[in-house]
Design a protein around this motif. Structure first.
Motif, PDB file in Angstrom:
ATOM      1  N   UNK A 190       0.810  -1.219   0.000  1.00 47.72           N
ATOM      2  CA  UNK A 190       0.000   0.000   0.000  1.00 47.72           C
ATOM      3  C   UNK A 190       0.844   1.271   0.000  1.00 47.72           C
ATOM      4  N   UNK A 191       1.992   1.273   0.707  1.00 50.21           N
ATOM      5  CA  UNK A 191       2.859   2.456   0.708  1.00 50.21           C
ATOM      6  C   UNK A 191       3.433   2.709  -0.683  1.00 50.21           C
ATOM      7  N   UNK A 192       3.908   1.634  -1.313  1.00 52.23           N
ATOM      8  CA  UNK A 192       4.420   1.776  -2.680  1.00 52.23           C
ATOM      9  C   UNK A 192       3.306   2.236  -3.622  1.00 52.23           C
ATOM     10  N   UNK A 202       0.012  13.254  -9.799  1.00 50.60           N
ATOM     11  CA  UNK A 202       0.478  14.550  -9.315  1.00 50.60           C
ATOM     12  C   UNK A 202      -0.173  14.992  -8.023  1.00 50.60           C
ATOM     13  N   UNK A 203      -0.843  14.082  -7.303  1.00 50.17           N
ATOM     14  CA  UNK A 203      -1.496  14.446  -6.048  1.00 50.17           C
ATOM     15  C   UNK A 203      -0.461  14.803  -4.982  1.00 50.17           C
ATOM     16  N   UNK A 204      -0.847  15.696  -4.079  1.00 45.00           N
ATOM     17  CA  UNK A 204       0.020  16.102  -2.977  1.00 45.00           C
ATOM     18  C   UNK A 204       0.071  14.989  -1.927  1.00 45.00           C
ATOM     19  N   UNK A 205       1.113  15.007  -1.105  1.00 40.97           N
ATOM     20  CA  UNK A 205       1.291  13.944  -0.117  1.00 40.97           C
ATOM     21  C   UNK A 205       0.138  13.918   0.887  1.00 40.97           C
ATOM     22  N   UNK A 283      -3.471   2.668   4.452  1.00 42.17           N
ATOM     23  CA  UNK A 283      -3.403   1.812   5.638  1.00 42.17           C
ATOM     24  C   UNK A 283      -4.363   0.628   5.565  1.00 42.17           C
ATOM     25  N   UNK A 284      -5.436   0.783   4.780  1.00 40.36           N
ATOM     26  CA  UNK A 284      -6.450  -0.267   4.746  1.00 40.36           C
ATOM     27  C   UNK A 284      -7.291  -0.317   6.001  1.00 40.36           C
ATOM     28  N   UNK A 285      -7.154   0.710   6.859  1.00 39.80           N
ATOM     29  CA  UNK A 285      -7.899   0.774   8.118  1.00 39.80           C
ATOM     30  C   UNK A 285      -8.630   2.109   8.212  1.00 39.80           C
ATOM     31  N   UNK A 286      -9.249   2.358   9.379  1.00 43.01           N
ATOM     32  CA  UNK A 286      -9.964   3.623   9.573  1.00 43.01           C
ATOM     33  C   UNK A 286      -9.059   4.724  10.111  1.00 43.01           C
ATOM     34  N   UNK A 287      -7.747   4.478  10.138  1.00 44.22           N
ATOM     35  CA  UNK A 287      -6.788   5.501  10.574  1.00 44.22           C
ATOM     36  C   UNK A 287      -5.870   5.842   9.417  1.00 44.22           C
ATOM     37  N   UNK A 288      -5.670   7.134   9.201  1.00 43.63           N
ATOM     38  CA  UNK A 288      -4.849   7.554   8.070  1.00 43.63           C
ATOM     39  C   UNK A 288      -3.366   7.450   8.409  1.00 43.63           C
ATOM     40  N   UNK A 289      -2.538   7.496   7.385  1.00 44.37           N
ATOM     41  CA  UNK A 289      -1.090   7.443   7.564  1.00 44.37           C
ATOM     42  C   UNK A 289      -0.545   8.852   7.751  1.00 44.37           C
ATOM     43  N   UNK A 290       0.435   8.984   8.634  1.00 48.23           N
ATOM     44  CA  UNK A 290       1.118  10.259   8.836  1.00 48.23           C
ATOM     45  C   UNK A 290       1.946  10.562   7.588  1.00 48.23           C
ATOM     46  N   UNK A 293       5.543   9.592   7.673  1.00 45.61           N
ATOM     47  CA  UNK A 293       5.876   8.185   7.478  1.00 45.61           C
ATOM     48  C   UNK A 293       6.003   7.857   5.998  1.00 45.61           C
ATOM     49  N   UNK A 294       5.076   8.376   5.191  1.00 50.86           N
ATOM     50  CA  UNK A 294       5.139   8.128   3.754  1.00 50.86           C
ATOM     51  C   UNK A 294       6.383   8.771   3.156  1.00 50.86           C
ATOM     52  N   UNK A 295       6.758   9.944   3.646  1.00 54.48           N
ATOM     53  CA  UNK A 295       7.984  10.602   3.175  1.00 54.48           C
ATOM     54  C   UNK A 295       9.209   9.752   3.500  1.00 54.48           C
TER      55      UNK A 295
END
Length: 370
Positions: A190-192, A202-205, A283-290, A293-295
């Motif tokens: 999912x991160x990749x 071109x979406x923002x992070x 994340x595949x969950x109800x909590x978003x990723x920081x 972390x993706x950076x």
């Protein structure tokens, strides 16, 4: 994930928010309290109470300090500012405007003093011209607010905004982009997938981290951008500064947009999509990723590909440049990127390479007589 500011959950289940409602004989603030069944209700009530305090605290004859008006400006505009904007203005005032102008009366501020302030920011604090321009614009907003609030004519200030030399923006070349795409495709998770989406849309992070599966329509082959997530500074009741993840609306009205899906993205959506559409994509969950972390994940991928001097926004620049190279018209590209006008797209995100420039120059051959 809302911003926390002098609001806390009581034992009885209600939310309590405090606000200033006067001063005692020593000048110390006296606080009042608002209550709500939800965080949002308490915040709305305290915003109204805080604004009323600053408007009726005492007759304003312009004898208050500049720091006082900074706080008053924030309180008055609190309800119409995004949480991220409010946090930024509050931090800028605390770190820059108040230390320099805070104890001065508005009538004591001169053009020379403002110019000295700008030079101090540039030379001593080594801030960028862009940051200094933003701080001067905030100062000007507060100064104009003082004139309206006090109904007094202050001296006219000549504010000189520093110019910023246009810098070359990093864009992945075709070999780098191909290497990164191949790396992402291998054992994709999912991160990749999130990084892959950035390269292809071109979406923002922040927009990618806030993306839910319900925002992606395989039927219409479209991604709907309607939220963004940011980590912003907030102040707790004890005065200690912390940060919190806040999911809010996009950067501007133009940032609400629909982006057509490429077939490869559609196939990946079919592969990763969960049962619940409310789950976040990364994340595949109800909590978003920081976003941080993706950076960090992106930096790991780039290291494996031996690509340097790249951050997440480089992917946005790269997408925009590739679109121009294949002939996408600027108006369409501007809407895909979520810009308010095409000038932003042309000036900031479109960086034709030398080969494309040569190709365009070669078109002149047909009209040149040799």
């Amino acid at each position: 994930m809302a911003e926390r500011e002098n609001i806390h959950l009581r034992k009885d289940g209600r939310y309590e928010a405090r606000y200033p409602k006067g001063r005692d004989e020593s000048g110390k603030l006296i606080y009042g309290f608002c209550y709500g069944r939800t965080y949002e209700e308490a915040r709305e009530k305290v915003a109204v109470a805080r604004k009323k305090y600053w408007e009726t605290a005492k007759p304003d004859t312009g004898q208050n300090s500049f720091a006082y008006y900074c706080d008053s400006w924030l309180a008055t505009n609190r309800s119409c500012l995004k949480a991220s904007s409010y946090a930024k203005y509050r931090t800028d005032m605390r770190n820059h405007l108040k230390p320099y102008f805070g104890t001065r009366l508005p009538r004591e501020i001169t053009s020379e003093l403002v110019d000295d302030f700008a030079q101090m920011l540039l030379q001593d604090k080594k801030l960028s011209p862009k940051t200094v321009r933003d701080l001067l614009a905030l100062f000007h907003s507060v100064f104009s607010f003082i004139e309206k609030r006090t109904e007094q004519k202050l001296r006219k200030l000549e504010i000189i905004y520093p110019k910023d030399r246009r810098r070359t923006v990093r864009v992945l070349d075709e070999q780098e982009e191909s290497a990164l795409m191949d790396y992402l495709a291998e054992d994709m998770d999912l991160c990749k997938f999130g990084v892959y989406i950035a390269l292809r849309t071109g979406m923002r992070i922040g927009e990618i981290c806030a993306l839910r599966w319900g925002d992606i329509s395989v039927q219409t082959a479209t991604i709907f951008v309607s939220h963004t997530v940011q980590r912003i500074k907030c102040t707790e009741a004890d005065g200690e500064s912390r940060t919190a993840l806040v999911i809010g609306t996009p950067k501007s009205d133009s940032s609400y947009r629909a982006i057509p899906l490429m077939p490869d993205i559609e196939a990946l959506c079919d592969r990763f999509a969960p049962v619940l559409s409310e789950n976040f994509v990364l994340t595949g969950t109800d909590r978003c990723m920081d976003p941080r972390k993706l950076q960090r994940r992106l930096q790991g991928y780039l290291k494996e590909c031996e690509i340097s001097e790249v951050h997440f926004h480089t992917l946005r620049h790269t997408f925009a440049t590739r679109c121009v190279e294949v002939g996408v018209d600027v108006k369409t590209l501007s809407e895909i990127l979520g810009h308010s006008n095409t000038n932003i797209t042309l000036n900031k995100y479109v960086h034709p390479n030398l080969d494309l420039k040569r190709e365009n120059m070669s078109r002149l051959k047909s009209v040149i007589c040799i």
